[in-house]
Design an enzyme around this catalytic site. Structure first.
Site, PDB file in Angstrom:
ATOM      1  N   HIS A 265     -18.918  23.650  -6.981  1.00  0.00           N
ATOM      2  CA  HIS A 265     -18.062  24.648  -6.341  1.00  0.00           C
ATOM      3  C   HIS A 265     -16.991  23.994  -5.473  1.00  0.00           C
ATOM      4  CE1 HIS A 265     -17.270  28.815  -5.605  1.00  0.00           C
ATOM      5  NE2 HIS A 265     -17.536  28.760  -4.312  1.00  0.00           N
TER       6      HIS A 265
ATOM      7  N   SER B  13     -13.027  30.388  -4.438  1.00  0.00           N
ATOM      8  CA  SER B  13     -14.235  31.190  -4.326  1.00  0.00           C
ATOM      9  C   SER B  13     -13.899  32.667  -4.120  1.00  0.00           C
ATOM     10  CB  SER B  13     -15.101  30.630  -3.189  1.00  0.00           C
ATOM     11  OG  SER B  13     -16.398  31.168  -3.223  1.00  0.00           O
TER      12      SER B  13
ATOM     13  N   ASP C 293     -20.818  24.627 -11.464  1.00  0.00           N
ATOM     14  CA  ASP C 293     -20.639  25.427 -10.261  1.00  0.00           C
ATOM     15  C   ASP C 293     -21.856  26.339 -10.073  1.00  0.00           C
ATOM     16  OD1 ASP C 293     -19.848  27.272  -8.286  1.00  0.00           O
ATOM     17  OD2 ASP C 293     -17.727  27.048  -8.832  1.00  0.00           O
TER      18      ASP C 293
END
Length: 273
Positions: free
Chosen positions: A252, A95, A223
């Site tokens: 994610h 991320s 995602d």
């Protein structure tokens, strides 16, 4: 417990397991070093040295009120690699941690790092700008931030299923989902707000195009936090020497829901390079 100091004296917690080639894990926003347990245990069993740390404001590190820009976060990462004198490092980042890893390479060079892995990275740029019209508008980001600030525990719980894309059949226990939410709440409100702004609004396009190490990019095509067309696919277009793997129906949190596949990809990448 092991700690090191950032350049400004901030006390930062880290975990160091195993021996062999070093793999350093950089967590996503709100998550701590604990989030990498599904990678660190299997990879240490395969003869790798796995190191992870709690970003400032997260987990067991100092909950300071400053330093959530990429320059400072990259300098904290540099302090860890220097403290442990790690070389031939594979940086694995999730991320907004991907931005930390990229900014580390920009600011500190390649003497210690020989490989990069980006998992669901929010890079290169999420924010809508005149030359990035497909991005997310600032007004939407502001509304999300305000909604989150009103009731952070509820917001985290409500968004947990989207994080794992459970609506597409990704299986995860209620207990593991709750554990992840608890981690996300184990950071200061200041850190929670600032790191998201850093991760979504920093333009890393030029830096991504200048990466000089082999790079593995792993991204779920479902995602919701880092849309694949805006993030994973664009990184694959920008980074010169990369291998891109797109996970069908993955969200994610692919390093948890698809841990076995991610770990195979990681080990094969490290072993080949």
């Amino acid at each position: 417990m092991p700690y090191f100091e950032g350049p400004d004296g901030t006390s930062l917690f880290y975990t160091d397991w195993g021996q062999g080639k070093p793999v350093v894990f950089v967590a996503g926003a709100w998550l701590s070093s604990s989030s990498w347990e599904f990678q660190m245990l299997p990879l240490t069993d395969k003869g790798l040295r796995c190191v992870a740390f709690d970003r400032r404001g997260h987990g067991r590190s100092d909950w300071v009120g400053h330093g959530y820009d990429y320059d400072t976060l990259a300098d904290d990462l540099a302090a860890l690699l220097t403290r442990l004198d790690l070389r031939d490092v594979t940086l694995v980042a999730h991320s907004m941690g991907g931005g930390e890893a990229i900014r580390y390479l920009t600011r500190h060079g390649y003497d210690r790092v020989s490989r990069l892995v980006l998992i669901g990275a929010t890079a290169p740029l999420m924010l809508r700008t005149p030359d990035n019209p497909e991005g997310v508008g600032q007004e939407i980001l502001d509304l999300m931030a305000a909604d989150r600030a009103k009731d952070r525990p509820r917001w985290m719980a409500q968004n947990a299923q989207a994080f794992f894309a459970t609506h597409l059949g990704n299986s995860i226990s209620a207990e593991l989902m709750e554990w992840t939410v608890r981690q996300c709440l184990d950071c200061s409100a200041k850190a929670a707000h600032e790191v998201v702004r850093t991760g979504l609004c920093t333009d890393l396009r030029e830096e991504a195009a200048a990466i000089r190490v082999p790079t593995l990019i792993l991204h779920g095509d479902a995602d919701a936090s880092a849309p694949v067309a805006l993030c994973g696919q664009r990184m694959a277009e920008l980074v010169p020497d990369n291998s891109y793997k797109e996970y069908p129906l993955a969200g994610h949190g692919i390093f948890i829901t698809h841990a076995d596949a991610v770990n195979r990809n990681l080990f094969d990448f490290i072993d080949m390079t």
